[in-house]
Write an enzyme that holds these catalytic residues in place. Sequence first.
Site, short mmCIF file in Angstrom:
data_model
loop_
_atom_site.label_atom_id
_atom_site.label_comp_id
_atom_site.label_asym_id
_atom_site.label_seq_id
_atom_site.Cartn_x
_atom_site.Cartn_y
_atom_site.Cartn_z
N CYS A 40 0.84 -1.21 0.00
CA CYS A 40 0.00 0.00 0.00
C CYS A 40 0.87 1.26 0.00
CB CYS A 40 -0.91 -0.05 1.23
SG CYS A 40 -1.86 1.45 1.54
N HIS A 41 0.24 2.39 -0.37
CA HIS A 41 0.96 3.66 -0.43
C HIS A 41 1.56 4.06 0.91
CE1 HIS A 41 -0.34 4.68 -4.46
NE2 HIS A 41 -1.42 4.00 -4.15
N THR A 42 0.89 3.70 1.99
CA THR A 42 1.38 4.11 3.30
C THR A 42 2.72 3.44 3.60
OG1 THR A 42 -0.92 4.24 3.94
CG2 THR A 42 0.68 4.40 5.71
N HIS A 62 0.95 -3.63 6.24
CA HIS A 62 -0.25 -3.51 7.10
C HIS A 62 -1.51 -4.03 6.42
CE1 HIS A 62 -0.27 0.05 4.57
NE2 HIS A 62 -1.57 0.11 4.77
N GLU A 63 -1.37 -4.68 5.24
CA GLU A 63 -2.57 -5.22 4.59
C GLU A 63 -2.53 -6.73 4.61
OE1 GLU A 63 -3.56 -3.89 0.65
OE2 GLU A 63 -3.94 -1.85 1.30
N CYS A 92 -11.20 -2.15 20.44
CA CYS A 92 -11.14 -2.80 21.75
C CYS A 92 -12.52 -3.15 22.29
CB CYS A 92 -10.37 -1.93 22.75
SG CYS A 92 -11.32 -0.52 23.38
N CYS A 95 -13.47 1.21 24.90
CA CYS A 95 -13.15 2.63 25.11
C CYS A 95 -14.34 3.50 24.69
CB CYS A 95 -11.89 3.02 24.33
SG CYS A 95 -12.14 3.14 22.55
N CYS A 98 -15.01 3.27 20.97
CA CYS A 98 -15.56 1.98 20.51
C CYS A 98 -17.03 1.86 20.90
CB CYS A 98 -14.76 0.82 21.09
SG CYS A 98 -13.25 0.47 20.19
N CYS A 106 -10.53 3.89 17.76
CA CYS A 106 -10.31 3.25 19.07
C CYS A 106 -9.14 3.92 19.79
CB CYS A 106 -10.02 1.77 18.87
SG CYS A 106 -9.59 0.89 20.37
N ARG A 110 -3.39 3.57 20.99
CA ARG A 110 -2.88 4.54 20.00
C ARG A 110 -1.44 4.97 20.23
NH1 ARG A 110 -6.82 6.66 16.76
NH2 ARG A 110 -5.81 8.56 16.09
N CYS A 169 -7.14 -2.65 4.36
CA CYS A 169 -6.88 -1.20 4.27
C CYS A 169 -7.73 -0.57 3.18
CB CYS A 169 -5.39 -0.94 4.06
SG CYS A 169 -5.00 0.81 3.90
N ARG A 362 -3.42 -3.23 -7.07
CA ARG A 362 -2.69 -3.75 -5.92
C ARG A 362 -1.77 -4.89 -6.32
NH1 ARG A 362 -3.23 -0.09 -3.06
NH2 ARG A 362 -3.81 -0.07 -0.86
#
Length: 369
Positions: A40-42, A62-63, A92, A95, A98, A106, A110, A169, A362
């Site tokens: 991914c771009h991130t 992260h995907e 979670c 919180c 959530c 969430c 963090r 993502c 992708r």
Amino acid sequence: MKIRAAVLEEFGRPLEVQEVDLAEPKAGEVLVRLVACGVCHTDLYTASGADPSGYSPTVLGHEGAGVVEMVGEGVASLAPGDHVVTLFSPQCRECAHCLDPRTNLCLAIREQQNQGFLPDGTTRLSRDGEPIRHFMGTSTFAEYTVMPEIALAKISPEAALDRACVFACGLSTGLGAAVNTAKVEPGSTCVVFGAGLVGLGAVAGCRLAGAERIVCVDPAEQRLELARGQGATDTHSGGPEVVEQILELTGGFGADYTFEATGIVAVMRQAVESARMGWGLATVCGVAGKGETLDVVPRLLITGRRVAGSSFGGVKGRDQVPQFIDRYLAGDIDVDPLISHTISLDDVNRGFDLMHAQDGIRSVISFDG
Ligand SMILES: NC(=O)c1ccc[n+]([C@@H]2O[C@H](COP(=O)([O-])OP(=O)(O)OC[C@H]3O[C@@H](n4cnc5c(N)ncnc54)[C@H](O)[C@@H]3O)[C@@H](O)[C@H]2O)c1
Ligand SMILES: [Zn+2]
Ligand SMILES: [Zn+2]
């Protein structure tokens, strides 16, 4: 255990695929064997050094989608053998955010996650005893990862994991922007700027919500073709005159819902300007460059247009990603055309090159080969 992983050693340099150590999951954590992971771009944004909050060394990715191998103490919602999609945006279920239907942001982990640590402030990844940080709490450019239980969505075992990973993502971001953030109503007119994975997801989300007219705007003709496949009824190649033409197309008023999925602030502005007087809602999904701002004439807001932002499509991941996967299995979401290249972990830098060249939507890393 020893695992192979793509490590960001130095910003602006290719990732280095190498052997690193991964410790067993602690309380509330889960060991996942990755089967597939989208590029991914991130990931590229952080690897390039453009992200001011980036850190190294870290294992990017992260995907991810994979299979639970082992669970730490107290983990009740997952067991070995479960199929999961990784969530950089956890849930979670306890919180204040959530418990509120208005947001998916969430609050549980963090701070630690932003710094590259698991919730207890340490890492499971290391090399020669030196810690390696966890990127976005996921670090899925790796054969295995250890993640918090609250950051894994348990999905149907029927879903092919090399398709399910794009729900981690981009695709869920676009789908969610339409169904959660904008809450597109049946019969409405929508405009989606950008036909990457996020924009194509937004087109699909507008279609699932029953939109009557979906205009997709992108300068790349092959991408507009894919947008038609996801349900776009009209397409446009973009540019300075696009707002005027959308107004013409909508009887002079503008669209009920517009979506920006480009990361370009000038396009965000076009999304606001093509939203309908009275109630049009512009939803911003793109991540703008550091320091860039969105320029909007206030009169547009006074006359009823609204602007919303959407992180991960407002998707509460553990609840909603499995539902999206079920719709994919039911044939409502066509994922195959969005996956253009299957590559090996060793080829991860080629995945970045393909993204640079806008070659396909992708590239997905397969860990089976
Ligand atoms: N909000 C979130 O949680 C979230 C999640 C994932 C990605 N993103 C962001 O969403 C954005 C889109 O991601 P993507 O993976 O789909 O990216 P992408 O690069 O694949 O797609 C962007 C598209 O915009 C098109 N485009 C360029 N100029 C345009 C113009 N003037 N008018 C219309 N279209 C134009 C490009 O041709 C391309 O098809 C990025 O900024 C990304 O960082 C946000
Ligand atoms: Zn992403
Ligand atoms: Zn929470």
